[in-house]
Scaffold this active site. Structure first.
Site, short mmCIF file in Angstrom:
data_model
loop_
_atom_site.label_atom_id
_atom_site.label_comp_id
_atom_site.label_asym_id
_atom_site.label_seq_id
_atom_site.Cartn_x
_atom_site.Cartn_y
_atom_site.Cartn_z
N ASP A 83 0.85 -1.18 0.00
CA ASP A 83 0.00 0.00 0.00
C ASP A 83 0.90 1.24 0.00
OD1 ASP A 83 -2.47 1.51 0.40
OD2 ASP A 83 -1.76 1.82 2.44
N ASP A 124 -0.29 5.28 0.81
CA ASP A 124 -0.54 6.28 1.84
C ASP A 124 -0.59 5.66 3.23
OD1 ASP A 124 -0.73 7.96 -0.28
OD2 ASP A 124 -2.85 8.40 -0.08
#
Length: 267
Positions: free
Chosen positions: A12, A14
């Protein structure tokens, strides 16, 4: 003979590889270099669009690997700068517009201007423009009643759309997830081991699907619930948030790979 890929990492962005506030990945540089040294692959897996991911991927030195975009609804091919094709997105928008109007109080990104998306997301206006360059899914806000929302979701489901509820937005797609794209890429690259790192509920399927998963703590939201893989140690929790936690977790696994201490589980 082609050397087998030792490790394929799914990450991932953010709050995981990128700092939640500054969006910097600088604290993870050592781990990124260590992955490159052993010949590992890194696939970014994010809710961002291909237009947002392409420059980030290049800055990270990962342009040679595909990226999972729009929460798994699509894939940005390795080496592609963007490859924009919004035909799927336009079809989703058309289906949403054709749902019974009595249920419809949904404002999608396609109904908003760049300035409006910047306001509701907190993104700079230039980044908001990239977030609106969608190909595979439509996020937005429900402005009607809870009862109306349930009717709207039921109508969307009958029309072939899959809805995913996040912290701020309701997103419609044709149903693929990060884990779905992950499975296809594992079949393509056949790595000896897989690692997934994430910090949010939409990462759970990916964390559980990998040989090893690392939950990155996010001080800005509620902690993820305990996952089944944590009981066996297959899923672990980093000690620090963001790229610092990412860096430490990846460096530890790279050392295990180098010394043949870590092997995928049988299941």
């Amino acid at each position: 003979m082609t050397r087998a890929l030792p490790l394929l990492v799914f990450s991932d962005l953010d709050g995981t590889l990128l700092d939640h506030e500054s969006y910097s990945f600088a604290p993870a540089r050592a781990a990124l270099a260590a992955l490159a040294e052993i010949g590992a692959g890194v696939v970014l897996a994010t809710s961002k669009t291909a237009a947002e991911v392409a420059p980030l991927r290049a800055a990270l030195g990962l342009a040679g690997w595909p990226a999972i975009v729009e929460n798994g609804a699509g894939l940005l091919a390795a080496g592609a700068e963007e490859g924009f094709d919004d035909s799927v997105y336009r079809a989703i928008r058309k289906t949403l517009r054709q749902l019974p109007q009595g249920f419809c109080a949904f404002d999608g990104f396609g109904d908003m201007s760049d300035a409006e998306v910047a306001r509701v997301t907190g993104l700079p206006r230039a980044q908001a423009a990239l977030a609106r360059r969608r190909e595979f899914s439509e996020p937005g806000r429900w402005t009607g009643t809870p009862a109306g929302l349930e009717k709207f979701l039921a109508s969307a489901g009958k029309a072939g759309l899959h809805a995913r509820r996040g912290g701020r937005f309701l997103t419609f797609s044709h149903g693929q997830t990060k884990a779905d794209q992950m499975a296809a890429l594992i079949a393509q690259y056949t790595p000896r081991m897989t690692l997934a790192l994430g910090d949010a509920p939409n990462d759970i399927e990916m964390l559980e699907a990998a040989d090893r998963g690392v939950i990155i703590p996010n001080p800005h939201s509620r902690p993820l619930p305990r996952l089944p893989g944590e009981d066996s140690g297959r899923v672990r929790r980093a000690e620090t948030p963001g790229p610092e936690g990412w860096n430490a977790a990846v460096l530890a696994l790279v050392q295990d790979v180098k010394h043949n201490k870590e092997a995928p589980s049988d299941g």
